[in-house]
Write an enzyme that holds these catalytic residues in place. Structure first.
Site, short mmCIF file in Angstrom:
data_model
loop_
_atom_site.label_atom_id
_atom_site.label_comp_id
_atom_site.label_asym_id
_atom_site.label_seq_id
_atom_site.Cartn_x
_atom_site.Cartn_y
_atom_site.Cartn_z
N ASN A 236 6.06 -11.14 -3.65
CA ASN A 236 5.19 -10.76 -4.75
C ASN A 236 5.78 -9.58 -5.68
O ASN A 236 6.27 -9.93 -6.89
CB ASN A 236 4.00 -10.09 -4.22
CG ASN A 236 2.81 -9.61 -5.24
OD1 ASN A 236 3.06 -9.62 -6.33
ND2 ASN A 236 1.67 -9.61 -4.66
N ASP A 237 6.18 -8.56 -5.32
CA ASP A 237 6.64 -7.27 -6.06
C ASP A 237 8.30 -7.90 -6.78
O ASP A 237 8.35 -7.49 -7.82
CB ASP A 237 7.09 -6.13 -5.46
CG ASP A 237 5.55 -5.47 -5.04
OD1 ASP A 237 4.57 -5.77 -5.45
OD2 ASP A 237 5.82 -4.69 -3.96
N VAL A 238 9.08 -8.70 -6.01
CA VAL A 238 10.24 -8.89 -6.43
C VAL A 238 10.34 -10.13 -7.65
O VAL A 238 11.17 -10.55 -8.19
CB VAL A 238 11.27 -9.35 -5.14
CG1 VAL A 238 11.40 -8.36 -4.37
CG2 VAL A 238 10.89 -10.81 -4.78
#
Ligand code: NAP
Length: 463
Positions: A387-389
């Protein structure tokens, strides 16, 4: 004849080789074996030292420790590795601190050299700090204590004052080693700072904290080596201390956060949660949900595929399932590669370890810098629990807390398939506009189950 000297030399060389080997995924397993061999040599070298007068207490200790260690290694899952490491550090720190106290108690302080007294003070201070700090980090990660930062006005100032006070106390102790109250005062402050320095840090930043506590445990072990005149402890502690510190710095850098921001910034809630309503008056953004069949049809038509694994891959233990699907797609003529982000998952090298366990060939794994320019020429990106990456806000939204963190350019590929269970956020608690882009298809479900269903569907189409 005292053979501990040669044994310590062999152990020290093994530890240095271990670190060298651990820096390559191909050689990492051998590195671990060399490290274990070095540790065994160091332990045997210590047990044959002439100072050992009886094995009465040592043998039960070795047995109990070995049983607990083996059980932990066998039963703790990979996703719980940060927690396990935190516990190991806690007990490593406690052991060093207790050795420090026993050395102080069994010697006449007036007969101790200044170096030994300073080493005893440092050893107990950092040992106790590591003990309580690591227990707290464990509690936060395990959910026994809230993962949210706990802070109050003046806490940072209090911590800095306590730290400076301990250093002054240490100076006084070196000048007056007979002042036992000062020594035990340093021990108590170490225990307290371990708690007060870790409570304001969000559960999400615990991996960085654990690696920093690793570095304190190393410092403590190194000081123990000076106190006991034990070379292998000095060397191993120094290697541990510096590598832990470098790792903490690298993790902060890969998250585009300053070290000070991690330690004092009270970042994050520590938990992932529901995605906030998209910007624009609470209107919830639309995403296009696809089925397993839709995903397979898209993958089957692709010539180039990049898999981006993230924390969800670890949670669902989908490493074997993705490797099997990748192999089938390759045998159908597609080029399949894996993009590994430095902070994907919850600990450094998390994705490398999982994919290596599933025997994904090393030459298919690519670091961020080596693959990021290739997304624009890629047919399909398969995001497996990341998600964040893959959050474009890190590049485009200056107001985002993760702005500046290097992320994969997945949105530039022709199609993005995202495997996740819900529209919940990841580690940083931020919504991800990637999921709502027109070229993104979200296939909801546990990653392992979805990948297995995709494999079955693909095989049935090939028949
Ligand atoms: P992430 O941002 O935490 O996202 C993980 C995603 O996996 C979530 O969207 C979650 O969504 C999904 N997921 C969870 N369980 C799943 C399952 N069983 N099946 C399918 N999907 C599942 O992960 P990431 O992209 O790997 O980023 C890592 C984050 O951790 C970064 O923010 C990084 O800064 C931080 N961090 C990493 C380290 C490190 O050393 N690696 C250290 C400290 C911090 P659902 O809940 O909807 O399924």
């Amino acid at each position: 004849m005292d053979l501990s000297g040669p044994a310590y030399l062999v152990a020290s060389v093994s530890f240095i080789l271990t670190l060298q080997f651990l820096s390559s995924p191909k050689l990492a397993r051998q590195g671990v074996l060399i490290g274990a061999f070095g540790m065994a040599v160091a332990v045997v070298g210590t047990l044959i030292r002439p100072e050992i007068v009886t094995y009465k207490w040592i043998v039960p200790g070795v047995l109990v420790g070995s049983v607990i260690g083996a059980a932990m290694a066998a039963w703790i899952p990979m996703t719980k590795m940060p927690e396990r490491i935190a516990l190991s550090h806690a007990f490593g720190g406690l052991a060093a601190a207790l050795v420090g106290i026993s050395e102080y108690v069994r010697h006449d302080p007036h007969h101790l050299s200044n170096v030994t007294v300073a080493a005893l003070g440092l050893e107990t201070f950092f040992g106790f700090l590591t003990f309580t700090g690591s227990l707290l980090a464990f509690g936060k990660l395990q959910g026994f204590i809230t993962g949210a930062p706990i802070t109050f006005p003046g806490l940072n100032a209090l911590n800095i004052a306590a730290f400076v006070g301990s250093l002054l106390g240490l100076g006084l102790f070196v000048l007056h080693p007979e002042m036992a109250n000062v020594f035990y005062g340093i021990c108590v402050v170490g225990l307290v700072i371990g708690v007060t320095a870790v409570i304001p840090i969000g559960g999400a930043d615990m991996p960085v904290v654990i690696s920093l506590l690793n570095s304190y445990a190393g410092l403590s072990a190194s000081a123990t080596g000076f106190a006991l005149d034990n070379n292998v402890l000095i060397i191993a502690g120094a290697l541990d201390g510096t590598s832990g510190f470098i790792l903490s710095m690298m993790m902060s850098k890969a998250m585009n956060r300053s070290f000070a921001n991690v330690l004092f910034g009270a970042f994050g809630t520590g938990d992932s949660g529901p995605a906030p309503a998209a910007a624009g008056g609470g209107r919830v953004a639309q995403y296009s949900q696809g089925s397993v069949e839709d995903g397979v049809a898209t993958l089957q038509a692709a010539q180039s595929i990049i898999v981006v694994p993230g924390y969800g891959l670890a949670v669902s233990q989908a490493q074997h399932a993705i490797r099997e699907l990748g192999q089938i797609l390759e045998s159908g003529g597609a080029k399949v590669r894996y993009a590994i982000h430095p902070v994907a998952g919850r600990m450094p090298g998390h994705m490398n370890v999982l994919l290596a366990e599933a025997d994904v060939p090393y030459d298919q794994l690519f670091d961020l810098d080596d693959i990021n320019d290739d997304f624009a020429q890629t047919d399909v990106v398969l995001v497996v629990g990341a998600n964040d990456v893959v959050n474009p806000a890190a590049k485009t939204n200056k107001g985002s807390p993760i702005y500046g963190m290097p992320v994969f350019n997945v949105e530039l590929s022709k199609t993005v398939i995202v495997l996740k269970r819900s529209m919940n956020t990841g580690f940083s608690g931020l919504d991800n506009e990637l999921f709502y882009l027109p070229n993104t298809m979200v296939v909801l479900g546990d990653a392992k189950k979805t990948l297995q269903a995709m494999k079955t569907e693909l095989e049935s189409r090939d028949d």
